[in-house]
Design an enzyme around this catalytic site. Structure first.
Site, PDB file in Angstrom:
ATOM      1  NE  ARG A  41      -2.237   0.924   3.696  1.00 17.37           N
ATOM      2  CZ  ARG A  41      -1.916   2.197   4.282  1.00 17.37           C
ATOM      3  NH1 ARG A  41      -2.100   3.118   3.818  1.00 17.37           N
ATOM      4  NH2 ARG A  41      -1.432   1.890   5.744  1.00 17.37           N
ATOM      5  CE1 TYR A  93     -17.776   7.298 -16.229  1.00 18.70           C
ATOM      6  CE2 TYR A  93     -16.183   8.282 -14.454  1.00 18.70           C
ATOM      7  CZ  TYR A  93     -17.080   7.248 -14.856  1.00 18.70           C
ATOM      8  OH  TYR A  93     -17.128   6.083 -13.885  1.00 18.70           O
ATOM      9  CG  ASP A 160     -11.206  11.514 -18.030  1.00 20.40           C
ATOM     10  OD1 ASP A 160     -10.593  10.675 -18.701  1.00 20.40           O
ATOM     11  OD2 ASP A 160     -12.168  11.170 -17.676  1.00 20.40           O
ATOM     12  CE  LYS A 185     -14.840   2.915 -19.188  1.00 21.14           C
ATOM     13  NZ  LYS A 185     -14.505   3.048 -17.800  1.00 21.14           N
TER      14      LYS A 185
END
Length: 342
Positions: A41, A93, A160, A185
């Site tokens: 992490r 989006y 984006d 995507k």
């Protein structure tokens, strides 16, 4: 410097004698003390690092991988102070707008929605607000925005770049502060993972994004990172072929009497087109046999849907169809479209 297609294949690849040709899946959370990796992490894993090096090389900055595209967006929001005003395209989006709406209800941000192609309004906003959140092309309407003309003002600029990919534009080179991708995507390219990426040229911003990931635990899985890296290797050839097919289909759709409007940016694998109304659009998607009616995009298979059926996109024209063009034969795709339209 080698060209983007070459970097997509070579960046982030081991190059020492005896190492594997490609970074393997490293499903480890904890590492023996004394090395570069400690606890996943906080320090990441070799698989994440390889993906981040490859994406960062293509975008021209330092990349950080997240569990999903929305997790990446949420991390970027943490960069901005309480009370910040954020400008966002009216058509964009829905996940980003949902996060902004939630933040506005909590009193964290003030949101200003602007028409994506009203460049004058965006330029004015750049001197008035704290953040310009840009999509170009926009999701799902495929409007284009002039990124270079909106940077260098008071506002921080976040882009984006999911639809365009770094193969078509590099917003950091145009002066943007942060780039965001849903690697689910086109980068992944096979509809089999969830993953997001942020990229910043400024080391301080990049570290703040990495710190946000550590605080929130929004870390990618080892398998997902490995799949995204493998997908990235073929993105240039996939996108080139998908773009050729998309250009052909956009031209034919524009000539079809049942289609009232087509928006295609001239490159890429996304097409937005409109039918007469919601009923016509629902009938159309229900008649498709080869093209899949599903909500994602950017994979090897062609996907299509009427976006206004979702609450977050209820303001989108009711007959608008978002079409993600895959790698099937163009004539087979056109035959399916033509049959469904007819």
């Amino acid at each position: 410097m080698v060209r983007p297609r070459t970097r997509a294949v070579t960046a982030g690849r081991p190059n020492e004698p005896g190492e594997p040709l490609n970074t393997p899946i490293v499903p480890a959370s904890t590492y023996v003390a004394g090395g570069d990796f400690t606890y996943a992490r906080e320090s990441g894993t070799p698989t994440w690092v390889a993906l981040e090096e490859a994406v960062g090389s293509l975008e021209g900055g330092r990349a950080t991988a997240f569990a999903s595209g929305v997790a990446a967006v949420a991390a970027v929001f943490e960069l901005f102070p309480i009370g910040a005003e954020v400008a966002v395209p009216t058509f964009s989006y829905s996940g980003t707008r949902a996060l902004l709406e939630h933040a506005e209800k909590q009193g964290r941000f003030t949101v200003r929605q602007l028409e994506p192609e009203d460049t004058g309004a965006w330029r004015a906003a750049g001197d008035e607000v704290d953040v310009l959140w840009i999509e170009s092309p926009t999701n799902p309407t495929l409007h284009l925005m002039d990124i270079a003309s909106l940077t260098g003002r008071h506002a921080k600029v976040v882009v984006d770049n999911t639809f365009a990919t770094p193969l078509a534009q590099q917003p950091l080179a145009d002066g943007a502060d942060v780039v965001v991708h849903s690697a689910t995507k086109l980068i992944g390219g096979h509809s089999d993972l969830l993953l997001g990426v942020t990229i910043a040229a400024d080391e301080t911003l990049a570290q703040e994004l990495r710190d946000a990931r550590t605080r929130n635990g929004a870390t990618p899985g080892a398998l997902e990172a490995w799949l995204a890296l493998r997908g990235l290797r073929t993105m240039p050839v996939r996108l080139a072929e998908q773009s050729k097919t998309a250009a052909l289909l956009a031209e034919r759709l524009e000539a079809h009497e049942a289609v009232t409007k087509v928006r295609y940016p001239g490159q890429g694998m996304m097409i937005a087109f409109e039918l007469a109304d919601a009923r016509a659009a629902e009938r159309f998607v229900g008649r498709l046999e080869l093209i899949v009616h599903a909500t994602s995009l950017g994979g090897v298979e062609s996907l299509i849907e009427r976006r206004a059926r979702y609450a977050g996109d209820a303001h989108v024209p009711p007959g608008l169809i978002r079409f993600s063009v895959g790698l099937e034969d163009p004539e087979d795709l056109w035959g399916d479209l033509e049959n469904a339209l007819g």
